[in-house]
Every structure is written in C-alpha cells, then in structure tokens.
Write a protein that holds these residues in place. Structure first.
Motif, PDB file in Angstrom:
ATOM      1  N   ASP A  69       0.823  -1.216   0.000  1.00  0.00           N
ATOM      2  CA  ASP A  69       0.000   0.000   0.000  1.00  0.00           C
ATOM      3  C   ASP A  69       0.856   1.265   0.000  1.00  0.00           C
ATOM      4  N   GLY A  70       2.080   1.144   0.490  1.00  0.00           N
ATOM      5  CA  GLY A  70       2.974   2.305   0.526  1.00  0.00           C
ATOM      6  C   GLY A  70       3.666   2.591  -0.784  1.00  0.00           C
ATOM      7  N   GLN A  71       3.498   1.716  -1.773  1.00  0.00           N
ATOM      8  CA  GLN A  71       4.127   1.901  -3.085  1.00  0.00           C
ATOM      9  C   GLN A  71       3.134   2.520  -4.060  1.00  0.00           C
ATOM     10  N   GLU A 107      -5.186 -22.810  -5.900  1.00  0.00           N
ATOM     11  CA  GLU A 107      -3.932 -22.384  -5.265  1.00  0.00           C
ATOM     12  C   GLU A 107      -4.206 -21.270  -4.257  1.00  0.00           C
ATOM     13  N   LEU A 108      -3.755 -21.477  -3.004  1.00  0.00           N
ATOM     14  CA  LEU A 108      -4.045 -20.532  -1.919  1.00  0.00           C
ATOM     15  C   LEU A 108      -2.795 -19.891  -1.325  1.00  0.00           C
ATOM     16  N   HIS A 109      -1.618 -20.367  -1.667  1.00  0.00           N
ATOM     17  CA  HIS A 109      -0.372 -19.862  -1.063  1.00  0.00           C
ATOM     18  C   HIS A 109       0.077 -18.608  -1.806  1.00  0.00           C
ATOM     19  N   GLU A 110      -0.156 -17.437  -1.199  1.00  0.00           N
ATOM     20  CA  GLU A 110       0.049 -16.196  -1.953  1.00  0.00           C
ATOM     21  C   GLU A 110       1.194 -15.319  -1.458  1.00  0.00           C
ATOM     22  N   ILE A 111       1.992 -15.785  -0.497  1.00  0.00           N
ATOM     23  CA  ILE A 111       3.078 -14.939   0.008  1.00  0.00           C
ATOM     24  C   ILE A 111       4.035 -14.525  -1.102  1.00  0.00           C
ATOM     25  N   SER A 112       4.465 -15.478  -1.920  1.00  0.00           N
ATOM     26  CA  SER A 112       5.399 -15.163  -3.010  1.00  0.00           C
ATOM     27  C   SER A 112       4.781 -14.194  -4.001  1.00  0.00           C
ATOM     28  N   LEU A 113       3.498 -14.358  -4.280  1.00  0.00           N
ATOM     29  CA  LEU A 113       2.830 -13.458  -5.225  1.00  0.00           C
ATOM     30  C   LEU A 113       2.709 -12.056  -4.641  1.00  0.00           C
ATOM     31  N   LEU A 114       2.420 -11.969  -3.348  1.00  0.00           N
ATOM     32  CA  LEU A 114       2.354 -10.657  -2.697  1.00  0.00           C
ATOM     33  C   LEU A 114       3.708  -9.966  -2.718  1.00  0.00           C
ATOM     34  N   PHE A 115       4.765 -10.722  -2.456  1.00  0.00           N
ATOM     35  CA  PHE A 115       6.093 -10.106  -2.478  1.00  0.00           C
ATOM     36  C   PHE A 115       6.456  -9.662  -3.895  1.00  0.00           C
ATOM     37  N   ALA A 116       6.079 -10.469  -4.888  1.00  0.00           N
ATOM     38  CA  ALA A 116       6.298 -10.060  -6.283  1.00  0.00           C
ATOM     39  C   ALA A 116       5.553  -8.766  -6.573  1.00  0.00           C
ATOM     40  N   SER A 117       4.328  -8.647  -6.045  1.00  0.00           N
ATOM     41  CA  SER A 117       3.550  -7.420  -6.227  1.00  0.00           C
ATOM     42  C   SER A 117       4.286  -6.228  -5.634  1.00  0.00           C
ATOM     43  N   TYR A 118       4.848  -6.421  -4.433  1.00  0.00           N
ATOM     44  CA  TYR A 118       5.619  -5.352  -3.797  1.00  0.00           C
ATOM     45  C   TYR A 118       6.809  -4.942  -4.673  1.00  0.00           C
TER      46      TYR A 118
END
Length: 298
Positions: free
Chosen positions: A165-167, A184-195
């Motif tokens: 949200d800060g970006q 597929e429910l494991h989204e940590i890697s996708l969230l970090f990619a989004s960051y």
C-alpha cells in the motif's frame, strides 16, 4: 499436541540426529516418549527446547552450559541473542522458534527490528522469503502442522499488504497481472512479487488466490497487461503442471507469462515460447531491473 521423530528435529533445528542422541544420553537434554508399539517420539516442548538449544550452540554457547539452564534461563539467553545483530540464518532460526511457540509479539519484534536495520526488501529477500520456503518444505514433509504455517503466513501477509500500500506507481511503468491458479491458496510469493513490481514504478492488477479461468480472461481483456505472473505451490500438481503451462500459453499468446513455484521449479518442464520460469525470487527482481533498463534506453 504434535509429535516429531528425531529426523523431524534434525530438519527443524539443523542439528544432526546423531548429535541429538549423544546430547540426550550425555546431558539428559531430551526425554523421548514412546508409543504403545515402543516407537520413540518427541513433543512440542522437546521441539521448542531443541530450537533454543540450537540457536545458543550456533552462537558459541557450550552444550554443557546450555544443558545446565532451566527453561526460563534458556529463553532469556535466546531473547538476548535475537535482540543483537545476528546472521541471516540465526534470524531465520529465531523466527522458527517464534513459529513453533506461536509467539506473535516476538515474531513481530524480530521482523520489525530487521526491517529497521536492513529495509523491507532486504529483510524479505534474505530472511522472510528463505524462512517461508523452509517452512513450506517442512509443512509438505509433515515436520510442522498446517496451523504453524497459517499462523506465520498471516503475519507475513499483513506486513506485505502494508508495504504494498505504501508503493505508488508513477504511470510510466509496465502493467502486470498477478494471479494464482484455481485451487492455489499460497500467496506470500505473489504478494512479495507485487511489492517488488510496484516498488519499481510498475502497475499491478492483483487477482490473488484461486482465480477462476473465466475471471482471469475477463480481467485480461479489460486491462491488456504487458506481463502476467503466477506462482504454483500446490495446484496444479507437478504431474499436471506441463498441461497447465501449455494451456496458459495458448490462452494468452501475446503476453509474456512469468511463472515460479514448488510445482514447476526443478521439474524439467518444456517452457512455451511466451512463458519464462523464475527459479528464485531474485530472478524476478533481476527481470524487473532489465525491463526498467530497456525502458530508460528507449
């Protein structure tokens, strides 16, 4: 209560099973229980103990001194250590202890301290992401239970959402469509990619977990992204991953698709011409640097 074999303790602590047995015999460090069929096992208290012992031992404490400490003293010494500057491996080990004890306050303190010292991106790259990869493997092999993984994943997810949200995209970057396949429910890697993508000034359309194929196509037609990205951790499984890649490539032939995850890395898959495999999270960062460099040259 969870139960663990000595091999589970080895995986979680990094201490060889042979060494654990010696410490058990020489210092009475562990007290294994036995099943009705006389098979040795360890419980949550044994695991917490050996994780604390491993961290102290890795930082120069002699095992004879550690064995003489009671649990309160052991925990105080560990907390002193994690308040100091430790190696990345030590910080990962400290987070593992927080996970097993489900100590949210301690986890947040360790994480926040590292973010202040290293910055958010470096903390994710060098500590959190390797830590999440480690517990993902441990969960897959049954060394930890799903509750541990959910506990940590939700805490990390909260940090990532705040950071994302800060970006703010500058309007001049590329457009990325991020999604996870159906199931597929494991989204940590996708969230970090989004960051990472947003931090480089690009725009992200984020669909998140369990994206139905028809929804993916609808959003694609509306936004016409330059790139698509997905992570396959559990679904589709490795035996169906190849068919999924070809299907994805055929449905979106004009867009480069970035893909990573447990079910595709190291499986010797045939990558369609518009699908690019990312073996590590650093590959994503390098790819973003490359396209930014191309844009600057133009």
């Amino acid at each position: 209560m969870s139960t663990y074999s000595i091999k589970d303790l080895e995986q979680l602590s990094g201490i060889k099973a042979h060494t654990l047995r010696i410490w058990e015999q020489r210092y009475n460090l562990l007290s294994p229980k036995r099943t009705d069929t006389n098979i040795r096992f360890y419980d949550d208290d044994d695991l917490k103990l050996i994780l604390n012992v491993a961290l102290l031992n890795d930082n120069g404490y002699k095992i004879s001194k550690i064995a003489s400490m009671d649990m309160d003293e052991l925990r105080r010494e560990v907390m002193k250590l994690t308040d100091r500057t430790l190696t990345h491996d030590d910080q990962i080990h400290a987070l593992t202890i927080c996970m097993i004890e489900m100590d949210e306050d301690r986890f947040d303190k360790v994480l926040s301290t590292n973010i202040l010292k290293l910055g958010f991106e470096q903390t994710m790259m060098n500590i959190i992401y390797p830590f999440m990869s480690k517990i993902g493997v441990l969960w897959q092999t049954g060394a930890i239970n799903p509750a541990h993984e959910h506990f940590i994943s939700n805490l990390v997810r909260q940090k990532l959402i705040v950071a994302i949200d800060g970006q703010v995209a500058n309007g001049e970057g590329k457009k990325f469509l991020l999604f996870l396949p159906e199931g597929e429910l494991h989204e940590i890697s996708l969230l970090f990619a989004s960051y990472l993508i947003k931090s480089k000034g690009n725009k992200v359309i984020y669909l998140g977990q369990n994206t139905p194929n028809e929804d993916l196509m609808t959003v694609y037609k509306i936004h016409q992204p330059d790139y698509m990205m997905t992570v396959i951790t559990t679904s589709p499984s490795s035996e169906h991953a190849q068919d999924y890649l070809h299907s994805l490539s055929a449905r979106f032939p004009k867009t480069q698709i970035l893909i990573t995850g447990y079910q595709v890395i190291g499986h010797d898959l045939d990558m369609p011409v518009n699908v690019k495999l990312m073996n590590y999270i650093r590959d994503i960062k390098d790819f973003l640097d490359e396209i930014n460099l191309v844009s600057e040259v133009k």
